[in-house]
Scaffold this motif. Structure first.
Motif, PDB file in Angstrom:
ATOM      1  N   VAL A  38      44.680  43.702  47.317  1.00 21.43           N
ATOM      2  CA  VAL A  38      43.378  42.926  47.858  1.00 21.43           C
ATOM      3  C   VAL A  38      42.177  43.843  47.111  1.00 21.43           C
ATOM      4  O   VAL A  38      41.467  43.139  46.536  1.00 21.43           O
ATOM      5  N   ALA A  39      42.488  45.055  47.072  1.00 20.40           N
ATOM      6  CA  ALA A  39      41.422  45.822  46.266  1.00 20.40           C
ATOM      7  C   ALA A  39      41.391  45.380  44.984  1.00 20.40           C
ATOM      8  O   ALA A  39      40.344  45.319  44.106  1.00 20.40           O
ATOM      9  N   GLU A  40      42.660  45.367  44.328  1.00 16.38           N
ATOM     10  CA  GLU A  40      42.519  44.986  42.831  1.00 16.38           C
ATOM     11  C   GLU A  40      42.004  43.669  42.527  1.00 16.38           C
ATOM     12  O   GLU A  40      41.146  43.554  41.486  1.00 16.38           O
ATOM     13  N   ALA A  41      42.193  42.758  43.476  1.00 21.06           N
ATOM     14  CA  ALA A  41      41.491  41.416  43.425  1.00 21.06           C
ATOM     15  C   ALA A  41      39.965  41.325  43.224  1.00 21.06           C
ATOM     16  O   ALA A  41      39.440  40.769  42.746  1.00 21.06           O
ATOM     17  N   THR A  42      39.605  42.132  44.214  1.00 16.70           N
ATOM     18  CA  THR A  42      38.072  42.083  44.578  1.00 16.70           C
ATOM     19  C   THR A  42      37.466  42.959  43.542  1.00 16.70           C
ATOM     20  O   THR A  42      36.401  42.677  42.868  1.00 16.70           O
ATOM     21  N   THR A  43      38.194  43.908  42.743  1.00 16.54           N
ATOM     22  CA  THR A  43      37.428  44.561  41.588  1.00 16.54           C
ATOM     23  C   THR A  43      37.736  43.759  40.312  1.00 16.54           C
ATOM     24  O   THR A  43      36.704  43.603  39.674  1.00 16.54           O
ATOM     25  N   LEU A  44      38.785  42.851  40.313  1.00 18.08           N
ATOM     26  CA  LEU A  44      38.924  41.924  39.145  1.00 18.08           C
ATOM     27  C   LEU A  44      37.649  40.843  39.234  1.00 18.08           C
ATOM     28  O   LEU A  44      37.109  40.789  38.303  1.00 18.08           O
TER      29      LEU A  44
END
Length: 181
Positions: free
Chosen positions: A169-175
């Motif tokens: 989820v954090a990865e998707a937010t940052t992307l």
């Protein structure tokens, strides 16, 4: 006797009885809406009377509710009070710094976000999640200020931290944030 325990302090709280929990999300939100002013007043009173741990705990506990419900002025007041409590550990202070930065971003005040992080940059933070969220907040801040290279740098740091933690989820937010740079 109103406070029958020693020193005027409450005894340690025991485990929460599942029967005392809220039946659903709407009931919990209705309670928070009704009690928000009391919770805020209690936390601010605690800050003025040496109960720093209570103020910091309330800041962390209410952060998501205050942001989602758009109670930005209350959140700013509470998080600012918590950030200035001297007797809390650094992790609480780092979380509070991030929560206040998020409110400043909602209010469109990127310079105040930078001012918050002048005293403690994310790479100095021990907790990986707080460090990642802070890098993301700084990335958004720099993007708002038109400093794309700085925004890119902080978002890439946040992305690396999210991937290292396996937090999709954090990865998707940052992307998503990176796509805006």
């Amino acid at each position: 006797a109103f406070l029958p325990y020693r020193g005027g302090r409450l005894p340690p709280a025991g485990p929460v009885d599942p029967a005392e929990r809220f039946a659903d999300r709407e009931t919990a939100k209705a309670w928070l809406d009704a009690e928000r002013h009391n919770l805020l007043a209690t936390a601010l009173h605690a800050a003025q009377h040496g109960r720093d741990e209570h103020t910091s705990y309330q800041s962390g506990t209410l952060a998501r509710y205050l942001a989602i419900a758009s109670h930005f002025a209350d959140a700013e007041l509470l998080h600012t009070a918590a950030l200035h409590c001297p007797d809390v550990d650094q992790q609480w202070r780092d979380d509070t710094r991030y929560n206040l930065a998020a409110i400043y971003l909602h209010l469109g005040r990127p310079q105040q976000v930078l001012d918050l992080y002048r005293t403690r940059m994310p790479h100095d933070m021990a907790d990986a999640q707080t460090r990642r969220r802070s890098h993301d907040a700084l990335g958004v801040t720099f993007m708002m200020l038109g400093r794309c290279a700085d925004a890119l740098d902080h978002h890439q740091r946040a992305l690396a931290a999210g991937r290292a933690a396996g937090d999709r989820v954090a990865e998707a937010t940052t992307l998503s944030n990176l796509a805006l740079v």
